[in-house]
Enzyme design. Structure first.
Site, PDB file in Angstrom:
ATOM      1  N   ASP A   1      25.177  39.082  60.782  1.00 39.83           N
ATOM      2  CA  ASP A   1      24.486  38.880  61.927  1.00 39.83           C
ATOM      3  C   ASP A   1      23.348  39.868  62.485  1.00 39.83           C
ATOM      4  OD1 ASP A   1      23.545  38.234  64.669  1.00 39.83           O
ATOM      5  OD2 ASP A   1      25.462  38.334  65.571  1.00 39.83           O
TER       6      ASP A   1
ATOM      7  N   LYS B   1      13.975  42.906  65.824  1.00 49.36           N
ATOM      8  CA  LYS B   1      13.940  41.382  65.504  1.00 49.36           C
ATOM      9  C   LYS B   1      12.873  40.703  66.167  1.00 49.36           C
ATOM     10  CE  LYS B   1      17.491  37.729  65.696  1.00 49.36           C
ATOM     11  NZ  LYS B   1      18.948  37.604  65.992  1.00 49.36           N
TER      12      LYS B   1
ATOM     13  N   GLU C   1      22.345  30.814  64.157  1.00 42.94           N
ATOM     14  CA  GLU C   1      23.099  31.522  64.791  1.00 42.94           C
ATOM     15  C   GLU C   1      24.102  30.241  65.625  1.00 42.94           C
ATOM     16  OE1 GLU C   1      20.987  34.216  67.214  1.00 42.94           O
ATOM     17  OE2 GLU C   1      20.429  35.464  65.241  1.00 42.94           O
TER      18      GLU C   1
ATOM     19  N   ASP D   1      23.474  30.193  73.285  1.00 41.75           N
ATOM     20  CA  ASP D   1      23.498  31.582  72.692  1.00 41.75           C
ATOM     21  C   ASP D   1      22.413  32.434  73.144  1.00 41.75           C
ATOM     22  OD1 ASP D   1      23.041  33.751  70.820  1.00 41.75           O
ATOM     23  OD2 ASP D   1      22.923  32.690  69.205  1.00 41.75           O
TER      24      ASP D   1
END
Length: 626
Positions: free
Chosen positions: A25, A87, A186, A208
């Site tokens: 992850d 990210k 994800e 999420d």
């Protein structure tokens, strides 16, 4: 210590061989790595027992690259060389990062490929290289813990990552020396973790909310099949934005100036994040901020005030939730349960609003920070071949439509959004002009009817098309999206077999709001888009009619028409040219019909004349079928 592989005498040990695989992850705030050991998927800790690796990288002029907790500790003292939340920069261009650059204490420089580079004491580095440093540390942790080299990994990405962001993530994995078996969305990874552990069936929602991205996916679980019905989200919305709202509040309370130094801004963001985390378990948080110059500001933020600050952000997450339900064709009441993923879902108000929206108590059985890595590890174990009899099937979807530009700047969608991947779709096109031997293909992504309202992904050319009359050539264009969500486009001329293809690797991705804007505009502008498409279609048809007419008149107009007939056709053509430049598609259509009516006699004479030329010197029975 690695376990010995034991087999019966005279038998190969291959059937018992367990390939080492892991799920990663790669998060905005923290990253994790997990693996299946003794049939159980679990995250792997470092030597000090810490499972979370802060996604922070520090570069030094005369020292090694520092990753994780030590880098985070140095962030306030060396903000320009300590990269966090990278990210958010993955797959983005220099212009794209300007919107979020206000809160990023880095110096950006343009790269040759359009990707922004971060200027550090160790030189200029790309977001891909920064991410690769994080992945290298996780790789080393896994191999030291498992006692061997990893055969492959599954790396998770937000469901709403576009093609450029996915490609950047995969490139980071390759740069870190990893064999990336799959990029897995994800939310789907979270469903794998919960579905296999709990034996769930029915429709579930995955909410999420991570540090920098938000995804919501609607999935149907049935007998080991994980079908993603719809997905929506925002690649620039997450816990970091809560931190910034708290930081803005502190700046107002402390009387800080907007142009505070890099060190003060980094300290400000750290205390803002600490306050947010503290308020997940307390009704108030005491804040103490040490500023450059020796001054200190102290204050208190209540949970009630914090909830007021972040309420608009949470409302932004509910828009994609509504859209995902609409795309899936279901109502909120049909959702059996809601799985909470991401550290930001620990905020009490987040859980409260999600419970109210879906009328279902959120599932928080698995640590929301770890659930994605656990699901990725389960999938990695299967893809590595350790469970050949496993019947689990993942059916993920593509978040935005993919298509090609056609004449008039129109978008022809080849693969519709929310199509299950991997997927391949083909469509035939043809040439526009007589004798055309090449075709330029423009690949776009988005939901609007006009190319100018969509995102350009790639351009390539198909050459050596056999010269034919307009409309006779058959060009088959095939779009293929693999299991990672990456696109390959092929164009092939059907009669001669000449082909050309391109692996779409854009140098940057969609900016902070483009995906959300694309979908919202596709709905609010539906009527305008429809009229714009009709206008472009009629304009293209007008061009075709005029080109064919002028070509014919040049060839035999004087021979077959008298002056009055020629004047009538010329007048109709002139009116069509005038209407073609307007914005009324109905008027253009009427003008086209007027040209066709004025030239109908001429068309009939041309046809008869051509037949006579073909028949000259032949008898009628020569043309009868045998």
């Amino acid at each position: 210590m690695a376990l010995l592989q034991i087999s019966e005498p005279g038998q190969s040990s291959a059937p018992h061989q367990h390939r080492l695989a892991a799920g990663i992850d790669l998060g905005t705030t923290n990253s994790l790595i997990a693996s299946v050991r003794s049939g159980v998927a679990e995250t792997l800790p470092d030597l000090e027992g810490r499972h979370l690796l802060p996604s922070v990288v520090r570069y030094q002029a005369d020292g090694p690259v520092v990753v994780g907790h030590d880098a985070l500790a140095a962030a306030t003292e060396d903000p320009l060389n300590t990269i966090a939340s990278v990210k958010r920069l993955m797959g983005r261009g220099v212009e794209d990062v300007k919107g979020i650059g206000e809160y990023l204490p880095y110096e950006f420089v343009p790269g040759s490929s359009g990707m922004p580079l971060l200027h550090t004491a160790a030189g200029d580095v790309s977001p891909v290289e920064v991410s690769a440093e994080i992945l290298r540390v996780l790789k080393r942790r896994a191999e030291e813990t498992l006692g061997g080299e990893l055969s492959g990994v599954v790396v998770t990405v937000p469901a709403y990552f576009d093609d450029a962001q996915r490609q950047a993530t995969k490139d980071a994995g390759r740069l870190a020396g990893l064999n990336v078996l799959r990029l897995l969305n994800e939310p789907t990874a979270a469903a794998v973790a919960y579905g296999l552990d709990k034996g769930s069936e029915g429709v579930i929602a995955i909410y999420d909310l991570g540090g920098g991205t938000f995804d919501v996916s609607i999935l149907r679980l049935n007998k080991g099949v994980f079908e993603v019905m719809a997905t929506a989200g925002d690649t620039a919305l997450g816990g970091d934005d809560m931190d910034r709202l708290v930081a803005d509040w502190i700046m107002q309370q402390a009387g800080m100036k907007a142009d505070a130094g890099h060190v003060d801004m980094r300290r400000l963001m750290q205390v803002a994040r600490a306050a947010k985390e503290d308020l997940s378990s307390h009704s108030a948080s005491t804040i103490e901020l040490a500023l450059e110059g020796g001054t200190t500001w102290k204050g208190q933020l209540s949970r009630e005030q914090f909830n007021l600050l972040i309420a608009p952000l949470l409302e932004r997450t509910l828009g994609p939730c509504r859209r995902a339900l609409r795309d899936a064709g279901i109502r909120a009441a049909s959702v059996k349960s809601v799985v909470m993923v991401g550290g930001a879902t620990r905020v009490p108000l987040v859980r409260q609003r999600v419970a109210e929206f879906f009328a279902a108590e959120p599932m928080i059985d698995i640590d929301p920070d770890k659930v994605v890595a656990v699901g990725a590890a389960i999938q990695a174990d299967i893809l590595a071949g350790n469970k050949p009899d496993n019947e689990m099937l993942l059916l993920d979807v593509i978040p935005l439509s993919l298509g090609i530009e056609t004449m008039g700047g129109l978008t022809e969608k080849i693969i519709q959004r929310n199509s299950t991947i991997p997927v391949a779709r083909a469509q035939e096109f043809t040439t526009f002009k007589d004798g055309q031997t090449a075709m330029s293909l423009h690949v776009v992504q988005g939901e609007r009817e006009l190319v100018e309202d969509c995102r350009s992904l790639a351009r390539f050319e198909l050459r050596d098309i056999p010269p034919m009359v307009a409309g006779a050539a058959r060009i088959k264009v095939t779009f293929q999206v693999d299991a990672d969500g990456l696109l390959n486009v092929t164009a092939e001329e059907q009669t001669q077999g000449v082909s050309s293809s391109i692996e779409v690797k854009p140098s940057y991705g969609l900016n902070d709001s483009e995906i959300e804007t694309m979908l919202r505009d596709s709905m609010t502008s539906a009527a305008a888009d429809r009229d714009a498409r009709r206008l472009r279609e009629e304009q293209v048809e007008a061009d075709r009619v005029l080109e064919a007419l002028h070509s014919a008149l040049a060839a035999d107009g004087d021979e077959l028409l008298d002056e009055a007939e020629r004047n009538a056709i010329d007048e109709a053509a002139k009116r069509l040219e005038e209407q073609r430049g307007g914005d009324d598609y109905r008027a253009i259509k009427r003008a086209i019909e007027a040209v066709e009516k004025a030239s109908s006699t001429y068309v009939e004479r041309r046809m008869n004349n051509n037949i006579r030329k073909v028949m000259a010197g032949h008898k009628l029975d020569e043309f009868k079928p045998s």
